[in-house]
Design an enzyme around this catalytic site. Structure first.
Site, PDB file in Angstrom:
ATOM      1  N   GLY A  43       8.166  -7.123   3.600  1.00  0.00           N
ATOM      2  CA  GLY A  43       8.607  -8.515   3.723  1.00  0.00           C
ATOM      3  C   GLY A  43       7.443  -9.463   3.487  1.00  0.00           C
ATOM      4  O   GLY A  43       7.036  -9.725   2.353  1.00  0.00           O
ATOM      5  N   GLY A  44       6.858  -9.945   4.562  1.00  0.00           N
ATOM      6  CA  GLY A  44       5.812 -10.972   4.491  1.00  0.00           C
ATOM      7  C   GLY A  44       4.711 -10.683   3.482  1.00  0.00           C
ATOM      8  O   GLY A  44       4.326 -11.557   2.693  1.00  0.00           O
ATOM      9  N   GLU A  56      13.444   0.762   9.526  1.00  0.00           N
ATOM     10  CA  GLU A  56      12.749  -0.467   9.890  1.00  0.00           C
ATOM     11  C   GLU A  56      12.931  -0.727  11.386  1.00  0.00           C
ATOM     12  O   GLU A  56      13.947  -1.315  11.791  1.00  0.00           O
ATOM     13  CB  GLU A  56      13.321  -1.650   9.108  1.00  0.00           C
ATOM     14  CG  GLU A  56      13.165  -1.544   7.618  1.00  0.00           C
ATOM     15  CD  GLU A  56      13.092  -2.921   6.968  1.00  0.00           C
ATOM     16  OE1 GLU A  56      12.099  -3.196   6.301  1.00  0.00           O
ATOM     17  OE2 GLU A  56      14.007  -3.723   7.162  1.00  0.00           O
ATOM     18  N   ASN A 116      10.957  -7.480  -0.214  1.00  0.00           N
ATOM     19  CA  ASN A 116      12.096  -8.236   0.326  1.00  0.00           C
ATOM     20  C   ASN A 116      11.606  -9.649   0.603  1.00  0.00           C
ATOM     21  O   ASN A 116      10.921  -9.885   1.586  1.00  0.00           O
ATOM     22  CB  ASN A 116      12.577  -7.552   1.619  1.00  0.00           C
ATOM     23  CG  ASN A 116      13.664  -8.361   2.311  1.00  0.00           C
ATOM     24  OD1 ASN A 116      14.232  -9.281   1.731  1.00  0.00           O
ATOM     25  ND2 ASN A 116      13.949  -8.013   3.561  1.00  0.00           N
ATOM     26  N   TRP A 117      11.975 -10.566  -0.293  1.00  0.00           N
ATOM     27  CA  TRP A 117      11.455 -11.928  -0.166  1.00  0.00           C
ATOM     28  C   TRP A 117      12.213 -12.773   0.850  1.00  0.00           C
ATOM     29  O   TRP A 117      11.864 -13.930   1.092  1.00  0.00           O
ATOM     30  CB  TRP A 117      11.446 -12.616  -1.534  1.00  0.00           C
ATOM     31  CG  TRP A 117      10.380 -12.083  -2.441  1.00  0.00           C
ATOM     32  CD1 TRP A 117       9.306 -11.326  -2.071  1.00  0.00           C
ATOM     33  CD2 TRP A 117      10.273 -12.251  -3.859  1.00  0.00           C
ATOM     34  NE1 TRP A 117       8.548 -11.024  -3.177  1.00  0.00           N
ATOM     35  CE2 TRP A 117       9.111 -11.582  -4.281  1.00  0.00           C
ATOM     36  CE3 TRP A 117      11.049 -12.911  -4.807  1.00  0.00           C
ATOM     37  CZ2 TRP A 117       8.709 -11.545  -5.620  1.00  0.00           C
ATOM     38  CZ3 TRP A 117      10.655 -12.886  -6.138  1.00  0.00           C
ATOM     39  CH2 TRP A 117       9.497 -12.212  -6.531  1.00  0.00           C
ATOM     40  N   LYS A 118      13.314 -12.247   1.379  1.00  0.00           N
ATOM     41  CA  LYS A 118      14.099 -12.998   2.369  1.00  0.00           C
ATOM     42  C   LYS A 118      14.398 -14.393   1.813  1.00  0.00           C
ATOM     43  O   LYS A 118      14.657 -14.515   0.625  1.00  0.00           O
ATOM     44  CB  LYS A 118      13.349 -13.034   3.704  1.00  0.00           C
ATOM     45  CG  LYS A 118      12.884 -11.624   4.106  1.00  0.00           C
ATOM     46  CD  LYS A 118      12.384 -11.518   5.500  1.00  0.00           C
ATOM     47  CE  LYS A 118      11.995 -10.071   5.770  1.00  0.00           C
ATOM     48  NZ  LYS A 118      11.631  -9.829   7.160  1.00  0.00           N
TER      49      LYS A 118
HETATM   50  P1  PGA Z   1       7.907  -7.572   7.251  1.00  0.00           P
HETATM   51  O1  PGA Z   1       9.450  -7.431   6.869  1.00  0.00           O
HETATM   52  O2  PGA Z   1       7.133  -6.746   6.260  1.00  0.00           O
HETATM   53  O3  PGA Z   1       7.618  -9.036   7.129  1.00  0.00           O
HETATM   54  O4  PGA Z   1       7.748  -7.058   8.643  1.00  0.00           O
HETATM   55  C1  PGA Z   1       9.980  -6.199   6.464  1.00  0.00           C
HETATM   56  C2  PGA Z   1      11.450  -6.351   6.229  1.00  0.00           C
HETATM   57  O5  PGA Z   1      12.078  -7.168   6.913  1.00  0.00           O
HETATM   58  O6  PGA Z   1      12.035  -5.678   5.368  1.00  0.00           O
END
Ligand code: PGA
Length: 259
Positions: free
Chosen positions: A234-235, A167, A9-11
């Site tokens: 995410g990150g 999550e 998930n690259w946001k």
């Molecule tokens: P994160 O994000 O790995 O940066 O905690 C996960 C997500 O929001 O799906």
């Protein structure tokens, strides 16, 4: 048996150019990895180009959200059929950032899940408790409430196809992941609920993945838990090498869980 599932998930990170460069690099590096579903969720602008870049590779593309109407005067919105035509096969729905920052509710999540199925997109439905809810001992009841509303009106067959991402809100982007035991408890609970509401087949087929500060060095511990079928990252998905390590580790752990 569920194939392990790892989604990036690259946001709101990566331009079209950066997204395509990553996709090409990953396609090349992951070409020998089979039996794991790899998904990239770039910002809307890059969906089409990334789908082109990973064509015929086994890597799939997801949108990060959608709007439930097919088309109309909805400035700034993107519909399920538009995503599908651009090459997406999946879509993330109800991410906690959408819930917290953009007013997403379980009711809108439910509408979006139905719209996704109508356009032949696989929904990745995100649920999870806040830290306050966990501290009050309400984690499992929050999950029940979200799941009942988010999956309202779905058939067992649809539930078998979808992905639930557990999550915990307090673990997203904080560097503080759930312990393997906390993840296991939530995942087992979700699976039991799916079984009770939608039947054994749906519950056995549905992927339940974990998200929240998944990193290369905590992947093995989290993925080794019985009902954890993969990760929403995410990150740590922004860097090809790190993401590939997470994919390979998930694959290795899943293979050892089968034996
Ligand atoms: P994160 O994000 O790995 O940066 O905690 C996960 C997500 O929001 O799906």
């Amino acid at each position: 048996m569920r194939v392990p599932f790892v989604a990036a998930n690259w946001k709101m990170y990566k331009t079209v150019h950066e997204a395509v460069a990553f996709a090409k690099q990953l396609k090349n590096a992951a070409k020998d990895i089979v039996d794991v579903e790899i998904v990239l969720a770039p910002p809307f602008l890059a969906v089409h180009a990334v789908a082109d870049a990973v064509r015929a590779s086994g890597i799939a593309v997801a949108g990060q959200d959608l709007y439930w109407e097919r088309e109309g005067a909805f400035t700034g919105a993107v519909s399920a059929p538009m995503l599908r035509e651009a090459g997406a096969e999946l879509v993330i729905i109800g991410h906690s950032e959408r819930r917290r920052l953009f007013g997403e509710t379980d009711e809108t999540v439910s509408r979006k899940v139905h719209a996704a199925f109508a356009a032949d997109l696989t929904p990745i439905v995100c649920v999870g408790e806040t830290l306050e809810a966990r501290d009050r001992g309400e984690t499992l009841s929050v999950l029940d409430q979200q799941l009942t509303r988010d999956l309202d009106g779905l058939s067992s067959e649809q539930v078998g196809l979808l992905v639930v991402a557990y999550e915990p809100v307090w673990a997203i982007g904080t560097g503080r992941n759930a312990t393997p035991e906390q993840a296991a408890e939530a995942h087992q609970h979700i699976r039991q609920r799916l079984r009770a509401w939608f039947g054994a087949d749906a519950a056995d087929q549905c992927h339940v993945i974990y998200g929240g500060s998944v990193k290369p060095d905590n992947t093995a511990d989290l993925m080794s838990q019985p009902d954890v079928d993969g990760a929403l990252v995410g990150g740590a998905s922004l860097d090809v090498t790190g993401f590939l390590t997470i994919v390979k580790t998930t694959h290795r752990v899943a293979a050892s869980k089968r034996t």
